[in-house]
Enzyme design. Structure first.
Site, PDB file in Angstrom:
ATOM      1  N   ASP A  19       0.806  -1.225   0.000  1.00 44.59           N
ATOM      2  CA  ASP A  19       0.000   0.000   0.000  1.00 44.59           C
ATOM      3  C   ASP A  19       0.841   1.278   0.000  1.00 44.59           C
ATOM      4  O   ASP A  19       0.545   2.222  -0.732  1.00 44.59           O
ATOM      5  CB  ASP A  19      -0.886   0.034   1.253  1.00 44.59           C
ATOM      6  CG  ASP A  19      -2.238  -0.597   0.980  1.00 44.59           C
ATOM      7  OD1 ASP A  19      -2.465  -0.998  -0.175  1.00 44.59           O
ATOM      8  OD2 ASP A  19      -3.046  -0.685   1.919  1.00 44.59           O
ATOM      9  N   THR A  50       3.521  -8.486  -1.278  1.00 45.31           N
ATOM     10  CA  THR A  50       3.720  -8.500   0.183  1.00 45.31           C
ATOM     11  C   THR A  50       3.221  -9.828   0.729  1.00 45.31           C
ATOM     12  O   THR A  50       2.189 -10.338   0.278  1.00 45.31           O
ATOM     13  CB  THR A  50       2.972  -7.345   0.886  1.00 45.31           C
ATOM     14  OG1 THR A  50       2.897  -7.644   2.298  1.00 45.31           O
ATOM     15  CG2 THR A  50       1.560  -7.139   0.393  1.00 45.31           C
ATOM     16  N   ASP A  84       1.944 -10.194   3.547  1.00 43.37           N
ATOM     17  CA  ASP A  84       0.847  -9.942   4.491  1.00 43.37           C
ATOM     18  C   ASP A  84      -0.550 -10.110   3.881  1.00 43.37           C
ATOM     19  O   ASP A  84      -1.530 -10.234   4.608  1.00 43.37           O
ATOM     20  CB  ASP A  84       0.940  -8.515   5.059  1.00 43.37           C
ATOM     21  CG  ASP A  84       2.258  -8.258   5.780  1.00 43.37           C
ATOM     22  OD1 ASP A  84       2.903  -9.241   6.185  1.00 43.37           O
ATOM     23  OD2 ASP A  84       2.627  -7.086   5.940  1.00 43.37           O
ATOM     24  N   ASP A 111      -2.324  -7.846   2.706  1.00 45.18           N
ATOM     25  CA  ASP A 111      -3.167  -6.780   3.258  1.00 45.18           C
ATOM     26  C   ASP A 111      -3.487  -5.678   2.244  1.00 45.18           C
ATOM     27  O   ASP A 111      -3.644  -4.518   2.613  1.00 45.18           O
ATOM     28  CB  ASP A 111      -2.499  -6.179   4.514  1.00 45.18           C
ATOM     29  CG  ASP A 111      -1.111  -5.624   4.221  1.00 45.18           C
ATOM     30  OD1 ASP A 111      -0.589  -5.839   3.112  1.00 45.18           O
ATOM     31  OD2 ASP A 111      -0.541  -4.961   5.113  1.00 45.18           O
ATOM     32  N   ARG A 139       1.845  -7.893  10.030  1.00 45.71           N
ATOM     33  CA  ARG A 139       1.665  -6.492  10.443  1.00 45.71           C
ATOM     34  C   ARG A 139       0.329  -6.350  11.170  1.00 45.71           C
ATOM     35  O   ARG A 139       0.170  -6.969  12.207  1.00 45.71           O
ATOM     36  CB  ARG A 139       1.732  -5.558   9.228  1.00 45.71           C
ATOM     37  CG  ARG A 139       2.190  -4.147   9.565  1.00 45.71           C
ATOM     38  CD  ARG A 139       2.297  -3.297   8.331  1.00 45.71           C
ATOM     39  NE  ARG A 139       3.442  -3.626   7.542  1.00 45.71           N
ATOM     40  CZ  ARG A 139       4.665  -3.144   7.759  1.00 45.71           C
ATOM     41  NH1 ARG A 139       4.884  -2.329   8.762  1.00 45.71           N
ATOM     42  NH2 ARG A 139       5.680  -3.487   6.993  1.00 45.71           N
ATOM     43  N   GLU A 188       1.232 -11.270  14.686  1.00 43.64           N
ATOM     44  CA  GLU A 188       2.053 -10.277  15.397  1.00 43.64           C
ATOM     45  C   GLU A 188       1.273  -9.012  15.774  1.00 43.64           C
ATOM     46  O   GLU A 188       1.644  -8.307  16.703  1.00 43.64           O
ATOM     47  CB  GLU A 188       3.288  -9.901  14.580  1.00 43.64           C
ATOM     48  CG  GLU A 188       2.976  -9.185  13.271  1.00 43.64           C
ATOM     49  CD  GLU A 188       4.221  -8.757  12.493  1.00 43.64           C
ATOM     50  OE1 GLU A 188       5.324  -8.753  13.042  1.00 43.64           O
ATOM     51  OE2 GLU A 188       4.056  -8.417  11.303  1.00 43.64           O
ATOM     52  N   GLN A 205       9.904 -16.273   7.340  1.00 38.06           N
ATOM     53  CA  GLN A 205       8.644 -16.262   6.575  1.00 38.06           C
ATOM     54  C   GLN A 205       8.732 -15.454   5.281  1.00 38.06           C
ATOM     55  O   GLN A 205       7.902 -15.584   4.398  1.00 38.06           O
ATOM     56  CB  GLN A 205       7.505 -15.647   7.418  1.00 38.06           C
ATOM     57  CG  GLN A 205       7.175 -16.436   8.653  1.00 38.06           C
ATOM     58  CD  GLN A 205       6.413 -15.607   9.682  1.00 38.06           C
ATOM     59  OE1 GLN A 205       5.188 -15.625   9.712  1.00 38.06           O
ATOM     60  NE2 GLN A 205       7.119 -14.892  10.530  1.00 38.06           N
TER      61      GLN A 205
HETATM   62  O1  F6P Z   1       5.105  -6.247   5.394  1.00 42.36           O
HETATM   63  C1  F6P Z   1       5.877  -7.396   5.475  1.00 42.36           C
HETATM   64  C2  F6P Z   1       6.434  -7.579   6.868  1.00 42.36           C
HETATM   65  O2  F6P Z   1       7.212  -8.759   6.885  1.00 42.36           O
HETATM   66  C3  F6P Z   1       5.403  -7.597   8.000  1.00 42.36           C
HETATM   67  O3  F6P Z   1       4.744  -8.837   8.110  1.00 42.36           O
HETATM   68  C4  F6P Z   1       6.258  -7.246   9.181  1.00 42.36           C
HETATM   69  O4  F6P Z   1       5.474  -6.650  10.204  1.00 42.36           O
HETATM   70  C5  F6P Z   1       7.235  -6.270   8.604  1.00 42.36           C
HETATM   71  O5  F6P Z   1       7.274  -6.493   7.200  1.00 42.36           O
HETATM   72  C6  F6P Z   1       8.634  -6.381   9.146  1.00 42.36           C
HETATM   73  O6  F6P Z   1       9.391  -5.377   8.585  1.00 42.36           O
HETATM   74  P1  F6P Z   1      10.989  -5.323   8.667  1.00 42.36           P
HETATM   75  O7  F6P Z   1      11.546  -6.389   7.765  1.00 42.36           O
HETATM   76  O8  F6P Z   1      11.320  -3.952   8.195  1.00 42.36           O
HETATM   77  O9  F6P Z   1      11.361  -5.583  10.084  1.00 42.36           O
END
Ligand code: F6P
Length: 323
Positions: free
Chosen positions: A103, A125, A127, A129, A171, A223, A255
């Site tokens: 997004d 992504t 997620d 989302d 997220r 999370e 993941q």
């Molecule tokens: O948006 C993908 C994601 O892996 C989310 O699931 C997670 O909250 C976030 O990115 C983690 O971000 P970073 O790799 O910047 O810690």
């Protein structure tokens, strides 16, 4: 359109390479120059890019991560940042751009389109989302990774008659948790979209299941769930209430990696191809989406305004049968 750019932005996702490959090959086969921009909007502002050809994207369809690297760019959230990027596009002669990300990246793509650089977004992504899209690139692979990892955790959980609390990414959304949770037969699934009385849902459910002879438990926690503290504290709480020895595992960035699944490779290839065909027609400010197993495209602002939520019936099914 003579020259287009392609970049990946935000958290990487398995299948982004397959999407880059589709964009580069479709662009080259349509007679365009394709510039690969490194490190997302950060690299665009810095002018960090190179010309790609059919062979630049050989042997990447099966690789996780993104060969163009990715970044989250604060500067691009400012008017000056967008202006700098537009200046670079004009200098290099970029007539259009494909932006692969989530997004936040699409907001950037909309800003650039508004300033005269037509952009097409591709949802990438883990997620899932993106409201306008049923399946985002990387989501299927991440669900399968979670399933594999939790199957392993289950082996040791069962051997020790324990409870394993497993935190998964997502997220603020629970798509990964719900679908992977159902696939691994979790006793309880906690997602941010559904507010529950933890005592009633988790503890009572475990007690009831214990009475039927079950001696090991898997609890999946997205999370983004609030009100349970961290998963270590939550595992201790479960142990105190139920007497079942408990352990917490945070799956973390495992993941996000790994070779993309068939579904993600096919989705990425279709979306990459479509994005370039939209640009060839001189159209910008669009996002490619997958809805009801069909690929189409939408206006970015319209797409960003859309809402979706997790499948409540799937949640009901998980609770009815994972007991
Ligand atoms: O948006 C993908 C994601 O892996 C989310 O699931 C997670 O909250 C976030 O990115 C983690 O971000 P970073 O790799 O910047 O810690």
């Amino acid at each position: 359109m003579k020259t287009i750019g392609v970049l990946t932005s935000g958290g990487d996702a398995p299948g982004m390479n397959a999407a880059i490959r589709a964009v580069v090959r479709t662009g080259c086969e349509s007679g365009m120059r394709v510039m690969g921009i490194r490190r997302g909007f950060k690299g665009l502002i810095a002018g960090d890019m190179y010309e790609m050809n059919l062979r630049s994207v050989s042997d990447i369809i099966h690789r996780g991560g993104t060969m163009l690297y990715s970044a989250r760019c604060q500067e691009f959230n400012t008017e000056e940042g967008v202006d700098k990027a537009v200046e670079v596009c004009r200098e290099v002669g970029l007539d259009g751009m494909v932006v692969i990300g989530g997004d936040g990246s699409f907001r950037g793509a909309a800003d650039l389109s508004k300033k005269g650089i037509p952009c097409v977004g591709i949802p990438g992504t883990i997620d899932n989302d993106i409201s306008s899209c049923d399946y985002t690139i990387g989501y299927d692979t991440a669900m399968n990774t979670i399933m594999d990892m939790v199957d392993r955790i289950r082996d040791t959980t069962e051997s020790h008659h324990r409870c394993s609390v497993v935190e998964v990414m997502g997220r603020n959304s629970g798509y990964l948790a719900l679908n992977a949770g159902l696939a691994i037969g979790a006793t309880c699934i906690l997602v941010p979209e559904i507010k529950l009385d933890i005592e009633h849902y988790v503890i009572e459910r475990m007690r009831r299941t214990q009475k039927t002879g079950k001696e090991h438990f898997i609890i999946i926690v997205a999370e983004g769930v609030e009100g349970i503290g961290n998963v270590d504290a939550f595992a201790s709480y479960i142990e105190k209430c139920t007497g079942v020895e408990s352990r917490a595992t945070i799956l973390g960035h495992v993941q996000r990696g790994g070779s993309p699944s068939v579904r993600d490779r096919v989705l990425a290839s279709e979306m990459g191809n479509r994005a370039v065909h939209i640009l060839i027609n001189g159209i910008g400010n669009r996002i490619v989406v997958s809805q009801n197993d069909k690929i189409s495209d939408l206006d970015i602002h319209e797409a960003l305004r859309m809402k979706k939520s997790i499948d409540l019936d799937l949640y009901r099914i998980a609770n009815e049968i994972s007991i």
